[in-house]
Scaffold this motif. Structure first.
Motif, mmCIF file in Angstrom:
data_model
loop_
_atom_site.group_PDB
_atom_site.id
_atom_site.type_symbol
_atom_site.label_atom_id
_atom_site.label_comp_id
_atom_site.label_asym_id
_atom_site.label_seq_id
_atom_site.Cartn_x
_atom_site.Cartn_y
_atom_site.Cartn_z
ATOM 1 N N GLU A 200 50.457 126.071 6.103
ATOM 2 C CA GLU A 200 51.675 126.398 6.846
ATOM 3 C C GLU A 200 52.934 125.756 6.260
ATOM 4 O O GLU A 200 54.039 126.251 6.455
ATOM 5 N N PHE B 71 47.107 126.453 0.176
ATOM 6 C CA PHE B 71 48.018 127.449 0.733
ATOM 7 C C PHE B 71 47.981 127.260 2.246
ATOM 8 O O PHE B 71 47.044 127.678 2.916
ATOM 9 N N GLU C 69 43.530 127.016 2.996
ATOM 10 C CA GLU C 69 44.315 126.239 3.954
ATOM 11 C C GLU C 69 44.179 124.751 3.644
ATOM 12 O O GLU C 69 45.141 123.997 3.712
ATOM 13 N N GLU D 151 53.510 127.956 2.706
ATOM 14 C CA GLU D 151 53.227 129.391 2.715
ATOM 15 C C GLU D 151 54.425 130.221 2.258
ATOM 16 O O GLU D 151 54.288 131.161 1.468
ATOM 17 N N ALA E 160 53.868 132.326 -1.270
ATOM 18 C CA ALA E 160 53.545 133.739 -1.089
ATOM 19 C C ALA E 160 54.013 134.578 -2.276
ATOM 20 O O ALA E 160 53.236 135.369 -2.843
ATOM 21 N N PRO F 209 47.271 130.174 8.510
ATOM 22 C CA PRO F 209 48.151 130.717 7.470
ATOM 23 C C PRO F 209 47.610 132.036 6.914
ATOM 24 O O PRO F 209 46.403 132.272 6.904
#
Length: 265
Positions: free
Chosen positions: A58, A56, A35, A61, A65, A92
């Motif tokens: 919000e 990685f 995060e 993401e 992904a 996340p």
């Protein structure tokens, strides 16, 4: 390590809560999706974890992904961590886990501390049924959530916590609240009381979890119901809306609540 996505729980405060399996997983993984790379960097330095880290969060993401799932399908072991606690729990991770499942990529979990579960047991409120509602949103959502009659749990920022409890004092005055802050840290504290008792005072500090006890089973007295009727009518709501709020707060049916509003007018 077997290729796959490894969901790794990390401490919510006390680094001694980091499990040996979590340390081993982060050391052996090909990549750690974090995060915040700086926050995970402190954890990595403490446990001598040298695995490459990437951000990685919000904001990226959705884009990241598919890229991470492609790496897993190519044979990589990717560890997913949040700043604290379990990834995907108000942090996340959900989209990545869902994408990995959709691609039939292996997914593993390395359990760790979770703030809402720790707060629930600290509160002393019933644990047989509970609903975790994530971060507190607003008064409108609280009115809807008040229909949940068992234990309710929210995350809240310290700057808004007193204001949120004041809202609870209006909507669910009969339900006690446990303010649980700084779980597993030096200044861990649990304060329990009715919302009206807890709404005032200095701003709270630290990480906050609010746990609300189940609605009382006993019915309100007529005088208590009439007091709520007076309060709601005085607020100037339309008759239908006033009746709905009274029914929600008192437990009486909407038809009786409607009649009480009409009679009060």
């Amino acid at each position: 390590m077997t290729a796959g996505l490894y969901i790794v729980g990390t401490p919510i405060g006390n680094l001694s809560d980091m499990s040996p399996r979590a340390i081993e997983t982060l050391r052996r993984a090909d990549l750690i999706a974090c995060e915040d790379t700086r926050t995970t960097g402190k954890l990595a330095a403490h446990f001598d974890i040298k695995t490459r880290r990437i951000a990685f969060h919000e904001h990226n993401e959705r884009d990241m992904a598919d890229e991470l799932v492609a790496k897993i399908l190519d044979g990589a072991a990717v560890a997913l961590v949040s700043d604290s606690g379990m990834p995907g729990i108000s942090d996340p991770g959900f989209r990545l886990i869902r994408a990995a499942r959709a691609a039939a990529a292996p997914v593993f979990v390395v359990p760790g501390p979770t703030a809402f579960a720790a707060a629930l047991v600290l509160s002393g409120f019933p644990t047989d049924r509970f609903t975790f509602c994530g971060f507190f949103k607003d008064e409108k959502h609280l009115r809807e959530d008040n229909k949940i009659r068992h234990t309710i749990i929210y995350y809240e920022s310290p700057n808004r916590a007193r204001e949120t409890i004041a809202i609870m004092a209006r909507i669910m005055p009969e339900r006690r609240v446990a303010i649980i802050r700084e779980i597993t840290k030096i200044h861990e504290e649990t304060i329990i009381g009715y919302p009206a008792e807890l709404a005032g005072g200095a701003p709270l500090k630290g990480e906050i979890v609010l746990v609300i006890e189940p609605a009382p089973e006993q019915k309100m007295s007529d005088s208590e119901i009439n007091e709520i009727v007076r309060e709601v009518v005085a607020a100037g709501h339309k008759t239908k809306d006033a009746a709905a709020e009274i029914a929600q707060r008192t437990g009486i049916n909407k038809r009786d609540a409607y009649e009480k509003v009409i009679r009060h007018d």
